[in-house]
Motif scaffolding. Sequence first.
Motif, mmCIF file in Angstrom:
data_model
loop_
_atom_site.group_PDB
_atom_site.id
_atom_site.type_symbol
_atom_site.label_atom_id
_atom_site.label_comp_id
_atom_site.label_asym_id
_atom_site.label_seq_id
_atom_site.Cartn_x
_atom_site.Cartn_y
_atom_site.Cartn_z
ATOM 1 N N VAL A 1 0.767 -0.635 -0.405
ATOM 2 C CA VAL A 1 0.052 0.327 -0.532
ATOM 3 C C VAL A 1 0.739 1.304 -0.040
ATOM 4 N N SER A 2 0.447 2.066 -1.215
ATOM 5 C CA SER A 2 1.237 3.160 -0.889
ATOM 6 C C SER A 2 0.711 4.659 -0.783
ATOM 7 N N SER A 3 1.701 5.629 -1.063
ATOM 8 C CA SER A 3 1.129 6.889 -1.415
ATOM 9 C C SER A 3 1.222 7.485 -2.698
ATOM 10 N N SER A 4 1.966 6.271 -3.345
ATOM 11 C CA SER A 4 1.670 6.987 -5.165
ATOM 12 C C SER A 4 1.164 5.390 -6.609
ATOM 13 N N PRO A 5 0.637 5.928 -7.010
ATOM 14 C CA PRO A 5 0.906 4.499 -8.259
ATOM 15 C C PRO A 5 2.141 4.330 -8.374
ATOM 16 N N ASP A 6 2.990 4.805 -8.401
ATOM 17 C CA ASP A 6 4.791 4.014 -8.525
ATOM 18 C C ASP A 6 5.200 3.463 -7.453
ATOM 19 N N ILE A 7 5.473 2.523 -7.866
ATOM 20 C CA ILE A 7 6.125 1.398 -6.660
ATOM 21 C C ILE A 7 7.672 1.661 -5.701
ATOM 22 N N MET A 8 7.860 2.997 -7.091
ATOM 23 C CA MET A 8 9.413 3.222 -6.857
ATOM 24 C C MET A 8 9.880 4.174 -6.342
ATOM 25 N N THR A 9 8.840 4.713 -6.004
ATOM 26 C CA THR A 9 8.754 6.247 -5.282
ATOM 27 C C THR A 9 8.082 6.621 -4.431
ATOM 28 N N GLY A 10 6.560 5.727 -4.718
ATOM 29 C CA GLY A 10 5.720 6.103 -3.099
ATOM 30 C C GLY A 10 6.046 6.177 -2.030
ATOM 31 N N LYS A 11 5.688 6.556 -0.720
ATOM 32 C CA LYS A 11 5.612 6.016 0.649
ATOM 33 C C LYS A 11 4.863 5.144 0.468
ATOM 34 N N SER A 12 5.441 4.418 1.521
ATOM 35 C CA SER A 12 4.875 2.841 1.543
ATOM 36 C C SER A 12 4.090 3.108 3.279
ATOM 37 N N ILE A 13 3.253 2.223 2.608
ATOM 38 C CA ILE A 13 1.804 3.060 4.392
ATOM 39 C C ILE A 13 1.874 1.761 4.811
ATOM 40 N N ARG A 14 1.931 1.052 6.420
ATOM 41 C CA ARG A 14 1.500 0.164 6.711
ATOM 42 C C ARG A 14 0.233 -0.752 6.681
ATOM 43 N N ILE A 15 0.078 -1.465 6.456
ATOM 44 C CA ILE A 15 -0.852 -2.201 6.031
ATOM 45 C C ILE A 15 -1.876 -2.590 7.355
ATOM 46 N N GLN A 16 -3.193 -2.831 7.235
ATOM 47 C CA GLN A 16 -4.054 -3.247 8.258
ATOM 48 C C GLN A 16 -5.416 -4.056 7.742
ATOM 49 N N PHE A 17 -4.792 -5.440 8.421
ATOM 50 C CA PHE A 17 -6.053 -6.193 7.825
ATOM 51 C C PHE A 17 -6.958 -5.590 8.654
ATOM 52 N N GLU A 18 -8.558 -6.772 7.879
ATOM 53 C CA GLU A 18 -9.891 -5.757 8.654
ATOM 54 C C GLU A 18 -10.095 -6.794 10.708
ATOM 55 N N ASN A 19 -9.143 -7.969 10.175
ATOM 56 C CA ASN A 19 -8.845 -8.604 11.449
ATOM 57 C C ASN A 19 -8.152 -7.835 12.316
ATOM 58 N N GLY A 20 -6.911 -6.825 12.019
ATOM 59 C CA GLY A 20 -6.238 -5.952 13.009
ATOM 60 C C GLY A 20 -4.895 -6.422 12.619
ATOM 61 N N LYS A 21 -4.733 -7.409 11.484
ATOM 62 C CA LYS A 21 -3.543 -8.409 12.157
ATOM 63 C C LYS A 21 -2.503 -7.077 10.948
ATOM 64 N N GLU A 22 -1.949 -6.506 11.204
ATOM 65 C CA GLU A 22 -0.662 -6.223 10.553
ATOM 66 C C GLU A 22 0.703 -6.500 9.768
ATOM 67 N N PRO A 23 0.699 -7.208 8.411
ATOM 68 C CA PRO A 23 2.044 -7.796 8.512
ATOM 69 C C PRO A 23 3.042 -6.720 8.397
#
Length: 139
Positions: free
Chosen positions: A109-131
């Motif tokens: 999950v990113s702040s930009s559609p470009d995987i190389m330049t976007g800032k990665s955003i922490r993923i949180q699943f519905e069950n609360g798990k954060e891989p």
Amino acid sequence: MKKGQTYKGNPLKNESYYAFGQPVAAPLEGTVIKTVDGLKDNVPGELNPDHPEGNYVVIKHKNGEYSILAHFMKNSIKVREGEKVKTGQILGKCGNSGNSTEAHIHFQVSSSPDIMTGKSIRIQFENGKEPVRGEYTRK
């Protein structure tokens, strides 16, 4: 994984990997803004650094975040740019394209559609798990 292994049989064949060819679902509703398909799957252990993402899908979500899913199987992507997708909708099949050594899906999950330049955003699943990076997950 089964019994701590990602494959059974010949490790040089994609078909030996449990993930290869498995359906990949949209993590959240949104609009597909980019797809790349048609790149060949690697022989396991080899890489394609010229196309790091391999075959991939980028989804823009209402909250301004972007899901980037990479390494799909060649010619398996079922969605098109501009298409609205629902949570859980099948996007394509897990492959081993791009800068990938074995069948898996890179999900970011990113702040930009470009995987190389976007800032990665922490993923949180519905069950609360954060891989965390490198962790194996399943539904």
